[in-house]
Each structure stands twice: as structure tokens, then as C-alpha cells.
Design a protein around this motif. Sequence first.
Motif, PDB file in Angstrom:
ATOM      1  N   ARG A 286      28.483  54.501  35.232  1.00  0.00           N
ATOM      2  CA  ARG A 286      27.945  53.230  35.749  1.00  0.00           C
ATOM      3  C   ARG A 286      27.944  53.223  37.274  1.00  0.00           C
ATOM      4  N   SER A 293      25.502  45.690  36.501  1.00  0.00           N
ATOM      5  CA  SER A 293      25.847  45.027  35.244  1.00  0.00           C
ATOM      6  C   SER A 293      27.302  45.257  34.857  1.00  0.00           C
ATOM      7  N   HIS A 294      27.830  44.368  34.039  1.00  0.00           N
ATOM      8  CA  HIS A 294      29.190  44.500  33.514  1.00  0.00           C
ATOM      9  C   HIS A 294      29.257  45.745  32.635  1.00  0.00           C
ATOM     10  N   ARG A 296      30.330  46.196  29.697  1.00  0.00           N
ATOM     11  CA  ARG A 296      29.896  45.988  28.317  1.00  0.00           C
ATOM     12  C   ARG A 296      28.375  46.055  28.213  1.00  0.00           C
ATOM     13  N   SER A 297      27.698  45.415  29.183  1.00  0.00           N
ATOM     14  CA  SER A 297      26.239  45.441  29.183  1.00  0.00           C
ATOM     15  C   SER A 297      25.723  46.853  29.441  1.00  0.00           C
ATOM     16  N   PHE A 298      26.367  47.549  30.370  1.00  0.00           N
ATOM     17  CA  PHE A 298      25.942  48.910  30.679  1.00  0.00           C
ATOM     18  C   PHE A 298      26.143  49.822  29.470  1.00  0.00           C
ATOM     19  N   SER A 300      26.015  48.977  26.345  1.00  0.00           N
ATOM     20  CA  SER A 300      24.960  48.655  25.387  1.00  0.00           C
ATOM     21  C   SER A 300      23.638  49.312  25.792  1.00  0.00           C
ATOM     22  N   GLN A 301      23.333  49.274  27.084  1.00  0.00           N
ATOM     23  CA  GLN A 301      22.096  49.890  27.568  1.00  0.00           C
ATOM     24  C   GLN A 301      22.123  51.401  27.381  1.00  0.00           C
TER      25      GLN A 301
END
Length: 352
Positions: A286, A293-294, A296-298, A300-301
Motif C-alpha cells: 500500500r 485508502s485504509h 481494509r479498502s486497499f 479489498s481492491q
Amino acid sequence: MSVKKSQAMANIQARADAALAAQEARGQTDLFADVEQPIQAQQPNIEQLPVTLAKTTTKRANLLPARHVDRDFFLCDMFDYALKDDGVSMEAPIFTLSTRPDLNVWHWKSKDGNKSLTVTPSVKGRATQHDKDVLIFIVSQMTEAINCGRQDAKNKVVRFVVYDFLTATNKATSGDEYHRLSEAFERLRGTSITTDIRTGGTRVREGFGLIDKWKIIEKAPDNERMIAVEVTMSDWLFNAVQAQEVLTIHRNYFRLRKPLERRLYELARKHCGKQASWSIGLELLREKCGAHSHIRSFRSQAIGIASADVLPEYRMLYDREKDQVTFYIRDAKKLIAAVASGKSKLPGAQFS
């Protein structure tokens, strides 16, 4: 603009149009058709990007002859060349992944602490991952010219026909794209970098822009659309190109829609090198991507991109237990040989 320069640009465009017509007459209309296609046809496991990715149906011709080498600018007039990316910006997250104006000042330091940089945007925002297409096009053309021994490749001022840039980077040739290119120039010129990264054997310690300046040298006769432009490279980028601190990238890079997809491919290309695979913890990945992004969001991406399997040359595996990503080459023979020799290990993949 002088009559001499205008006539020169007209001659260039006329030759380009003639070359394109000849190419189409031979039935070669795919922008990404190249010498690798027969190999891919024999290896069905090589990636086939989704049809939803944008693709043009025209291809520029082969190399034009070197003309007017005693000039004070480098002319991008090559239509058959390998795409190159500079190694420094492949490693450091200089370009924003945001699709909206990014006005944040970005600080980055390498894990070993030997390299650091600060990226400061202008009021129009930080240069984006898609803006980088301009630099890739310039770097690719200039690297090929250096390899061919062209003397004009020693100049920082680069001149190119906008249509050639748009087709080479898989963009539409509509008026909107010409306008977007103008905005990209402004962000590239306005984004300031302070760094101590060494390029071309020179350690740069002052602030500088991604490009020094740009200007339109020819417009369409019936509207404000720019036909040809000049870009003055920064010393930092020019030094990197002259020192051959570049890596070849796959043409399908320009078919990737998401900025994060492009950044992940760059990192895989930079760090895999001659290895069959490369693993990295998600948090460090990241940081290398420059994502805001947080985690968790990263995560998911990243899992979504791994599932979609769209990256050229590489595949991604996400190991949930270790919370890390592994990139590995698509060449099955090389991958099997590397795993068998113990040089590469592939963790189990989890996409849920």
C-alpha cells in the motif's frame, strides 16, 4: 510558428498518413499487434484482457528515417519501438492514484532509508498515474533513438504529433482527449519533487518539476485543437533516460483502466526483474502504491484485481494468512523451472 517548421510538421504528418494507409492495406489494423502474437497463439495460458478494456483499431507504421538531426529538439517520429518506463518513478509513488484533484503533499521514504522524496502538487492537483503516459511515450521514443545512435536524442526538448501519442497510448482521438492532454501537461509541470534519489550517476537534491515546460507549436486550422507540441524534460528525467535507467513495459499496460492496476504492474515489473516471483506484505505494498485508502479498502481492491487477473505478464496471489501478495510471471515454463529449483515459492491463494 515559422513557415519552415509548419512545412516540416506537415511533411511528417503526410508521411505518417501514407505509412498508416500502407499498413491498413496489408490488413494490419491492431494497435497492439507485434512480434509476440505468434508466441501467444501457441501459449493459450498467456493473458487475454477482457473485451471491456478500451482498444483502438489502428496502428502506426514502422520507423521513419532520421531527418534533420542537427536541430535543437528531439522529434518523436518512431512508430515501432519498445515501451519504456523510468526505474525511479516505477519504484517511488510519485503519481497519485486518485481520479479527483489530489492536493495533498506526499512524503515517501524507502524501507532502507537511503531514498526519500516529497511530492508537492500545484493548485490543479498532483500528476496522476494516467498523466504518466506522456512521460512513458517520451522515454520510450528517446530510448529507442539513443539505441539507434540519433544525435537529436541528446536534447531535452521533445517534439511530437499529438495524434501519434494518443494512438500509441491506446486513447481515443476525440477532442476530449486533446483537452485532457492539455490538463495533463499542466499537472506534470506543476507537480514539484524534492528528492535525493540518484539518476544517471547524479544525486539530485533540489526541487524540480516532472517536466520543465510545454507549448503548442501547431494548432488545427479550424479549431483550438493542438496538432503538435513541445515538451522540455526535467534534468531528473533526462538524466535517467540518458543513463538507460529504464525498463521495458508491456503494451497492454495502456489497456489497464484503473490507476491501481497500472501501479501494481509497475511494481511487479520493477521488483520481479529476472526472478519468477516477488512477495510483499500488504501494508508495505500500500505504501509503495502511494494509496491513501485504509488498509481494509486497499486489501479489498488488491483481492479484486488478483481475481480479475488483468495484469500483463504477471499474476497476483493474495495469502490471507500472511496478509501478503505474491506476483509471479505468466510464462509457465520459467515459473515451473523456478519453483522446481527452489528459487521461487508460491503461497496458497484466497480470493474470498
